[in-house]
Motif scaffolding. Structure first.
Motif, short mmCIF file in Angstrom:
data_model
loop_
_atom_site.label_atom_id
_atom_site.label_comp_id
_atom_site.label_asym_id
_atom_site.label_seq_id
_atom_site.Cartn_x
_atom_site.Cartn_y
_atom_site.Cartn_z
N GLU A 1 0.80 -1.22 0.00
CA GLU A 1 0.00 0.00 0.00
C GLU A 1 0.83 1.27 0.00
O GLU A 1 0.37 2.31 -0.47
N TRP B 1 -9.37 -1.30 -2.07
CA TRP B 1 -9.10 -2.40 -3.02
C TRP B 1 -7.83 -2.17 -3.85
O TRP B 1 -7.42 -3.04 -4.60
N ARG B 2 -7.22 -1.02 -3.73
CA ARG B 2 -6.00 -0.73 -4.48
C ARG B 2 -4.79 -0.88 -3.55
O ARG B 2 -4.96 -0.73 -2.34
N PRO B 3 -3.58 -1.07 -4.08
CA PRO B 3 -3.27 -1.36 -5.47
C PRO B 3 -3.93 -2.67 -5.92
O PRO B 3 -3.97 -3.64 -5.15
#
Lengths: 454, 454
Positions: free
Chosen positions: B10, B77-79
């Motif tokens: 993250e 939900w990222r990366p």
């Protein structure tokens, strides 16, 4: 105040599964042969399962290695995220801390591939060509179809008839992965034909579908049977969920007071709970944890069933296992959480419930859908109807914290997303769903039919 | 030989978006006022968009900060993962290396929240209460509904009528997130009523739905309009995809030869491609990269359209933008990749195509569904029909590598999963789908209606 994700790096993907049999205060009652009522031998199970899984079924070893071909596939979506649901906490205005482990990121959108992949693998290396299985909601069938595709095995899925019609998209997904899907009860097996002769309009049940799948597997030495829940080795494979969650809660510098899972056959519950419960049994937990199983009021195995020897299927082809059961002839109403429609419960969970280590409750479906929408409106993820039972309980516990002015740490398993279940949400929002309660008379009748030596 | 996941921690989630306008060899042609045909001013756009987005639309700054409330939601939900598709490579027996960036892990299952979240955020901080928008396949509508829910904004979605009926589950998801969904063309707007008077059976188009959404927004100062693709600021927000992919390919110690995306309005293509193309324009790429846009043969904007000033909508309410267009009155056949049914193309992409920096091709839908199933059978993920266009091209390029005996590194954007598109797969597998080609006469007619000052 945003939701926080705890991402575990891939080096922390567990290398082993955790086997709770190593830490049980008293051992599991033996599994009995369906005819002789004597404890079964590994040889009795050979027509249905590969050696490796039969060994795992009875193993007392605490940690069992995850084979590297399985591990390499797990890595495609594991470790799954753990979230702190801070937006939900804020919406509920609760002092509780709510965490959820999210299994919906797998290719089939649920936790089921965790066991489908190793089951297909062990069958493959022992020369099996075809797997048969049953499926309720379709999550398990999709996952075994996926696993069969990865390991080049034919897969035949007996799908509970009510789900076959309610969930054509799950069926299409299985077929996209190359599996053959048959509505159960079917004319392709003696077990299915017998049911249809008696109840031509049968909507099916997991017990019936299991009987059909087993009958086919038993006829051919290159065909074996795969079960998506209930059995010890299935629960074992799911423990990768809880092992990851332990590491992720360490990252969050937190410890759970309450751990919640929904239960049909018990595998997603066990997957999250057993690694924590094992630590607790070994005296390694920092504080006492409440373990809470939540089941649908329409199929209340743990709360209204009997702890007794019963068959896993309606056709009486499986061995006899001691478990909480509503009777193998019990067919629940066709409610929407199709994955929770099983008459029995995993023997390991039943045993732990008997030992007083797990609390059980049953919820009607409308309050579960309401909880799912509350969850979606704060966390953004729309849960599968099965998972909504765990969401309901987590919200209720968080509201209890608010009432009591106490902060507790709540962890639950969000075992799948609801992208395949939109019709259920449409029906719910249109007011078309009802709370189908269990019928005490039907349960009494089904229980009266339990094997008599009990 | 298993698929490999490159997980970015993250800390490596980009803190800025990348603005390709800073690196263009020649600037974009100006956007013109629909009546005066003079370059528009920011004030002209104020009824529709918040200040911050108007500024981003024309900004020449290379990197633009992602606001922290947006960043905190991205983190859910990222990366997103980057995969090396080794099982697909093996199935194709190709020397090519195939990578795909997977955006299906977002709560709505596609890349669309990347821009929905910042759009809702900027509107919220400028005091907007309601957003209107259009949606084709429903991916954008779901994503704006999600974003509106996070930032407490009312959302009204004009959904192209053919998708409204083909995709009730997408509609249900928008409604679950609290949005109001209207089938377009509708009786609620003058633009809709005019179309219905002329074509009572109109299945709708993105151009019509945009006109309806804009009409509603223009009537009320607290209501603004949000677009899911085409505009510069939308493409900007999507660049988080490519910025992550650059880092992930570094982890893989690889550099792409070919980068592929499907194009409807252009946002998922731009999101992956622009950061790489920008590096290439600045002379920072180690080797030349081919950038390939793939569109449906039934709506061949880039390959059969004209590069000309046109309206973004059918009702002629939008400014005039220079882009590849099939004519704003063009209504494509109701084929299944509903997200690719737009008559125009993002001006930034059109400009880059004119500069010879992007290669374009068009594929009929059957070969795209076939590619999607090939992909699913090796990688396990069932792609959205839109994404299948990129999959098709990636497979074709990999097969070309095999033919030529050359290993190239291919990267494509798997912009969403197909869990909401199972009916399309059912129809495809039942042989019910056809290749609906474009109709040259209809395109010629629509192009004849372009604004005459060209």
């Amino acid at each position: 105040m945003n939701t926080i994700k705890y991402t575990l790096s891939e080096d922390h993907l567990p290398k082993t599964w955790y086997n709770i049999q190593a830490d049980l205060p008293t051992p599991l009652p033996p599994v009995l042969h369906p005819q002789t009522h004597q404890p079964i031998t590994p040889a009795d199970l050979e027509p249905l399962f590969p050696q490796a899984l039969i060994e795992q079924e009875v193993s007392q070893q605490r940690y069992i290695d995850i084979p590297s071909p399985v591990y390499d596939i797990y890595r495609q979506w594991r470790p799954t995220p753990l979230y702190r649901a801070r937006r939900l906490e804020k919406a509920l205005d609760t002092p509780a801390k709510i965490y959820y482990k999210y299994e919906g990121v797998s290719p089939t959108g649920s936790h089921k591939p965790n066991t489908a992949i190793p089951q297909a693998y062990y069958n493959k290396i022992e020369g099996v060509k075809r797997l048969t299985t049953e499926t309720g909601a379709g999550q398990w069938g999709c996952s075994l179809a996926l696993a069969g595709m990865f390991f080049d095995l034919d897969v035949e899925v007996y799908m509970v008839k009510v789900s076959y019609h309610q969930k054509p998209y799950r069926r299409a997904m299985m077929e996209s992965y190359g599996a053959k899907v048959i509505a159960s009860p079917s004319e392709t097996t003696a077990a299915g034909r017998e049911i249809l002769a008696q109840y031509p309009d049968s909507t099916g049940s997991l017990g019936i579908a299991i009987g059909e799948a087993i009958e086919i597997a038993a006829q051919d030495s290159k065909t074996k049977y795969a079960l998506g829940s209930v059995l010890n080795h299935v629960l074992l494979h799911q423990t990768v969920i809880g092992l990851e969650a332990i590491e992720q809660l360490k990252m969050a510098e937190d410890e759970p007071d309450i751990i919640i899972g929904c239960t049909g056959g018990g595998s997603n519950f066990a997957g999250l709970v057993f690694p924590f419960l094992g630590a607790s049994l070994r005296g390694e937990s920092q504080k006492p944890i409440k373990f809470m199983a939540v089941e649908p009021a329409a199929c209340p195995t743990l709360t209204r069933g009997k702890y007794a020897y019963d068959f896993g299927d309606t056709a009486h082809l499986t061995p006899l296992v001691k478990m909480h059961t509503l009777g193998n002839s019990f067919v629940p109403e066709g409610f929407h959480a199709g994955g929770l429609r099983y008459h029995g419960m995993a023997p390991l969970i039943s045993h732990l419930v008997q030992l007083g280590l797990i609390e059980c409750s049953a919820y009607p479906q409308l309050s579960c859908f309401a909880a799912g929408l509350t969850f979606a409106s704060s966390e953004g993820i729309l849960p599968a109807p099965e998972a909504n039972h765990a969401v309901r309980k987590a919200i209720d516990e968080a509201l209890l914290c608010k009432e009591e002015g106490i902060s507790r740490t709540i962890l639950f398993n969000l075992c799948g997303h609801g992208h395949f279940d939109m019709q259920a949400y449409i029906d719910y929002q249109a007011g078309k769903l009802q709370d189908s309660e269990y019928n005490p008379q039907e349960i009494a009748m089904a229980l009266a039919g339990l094997p008599s030596f009990e």
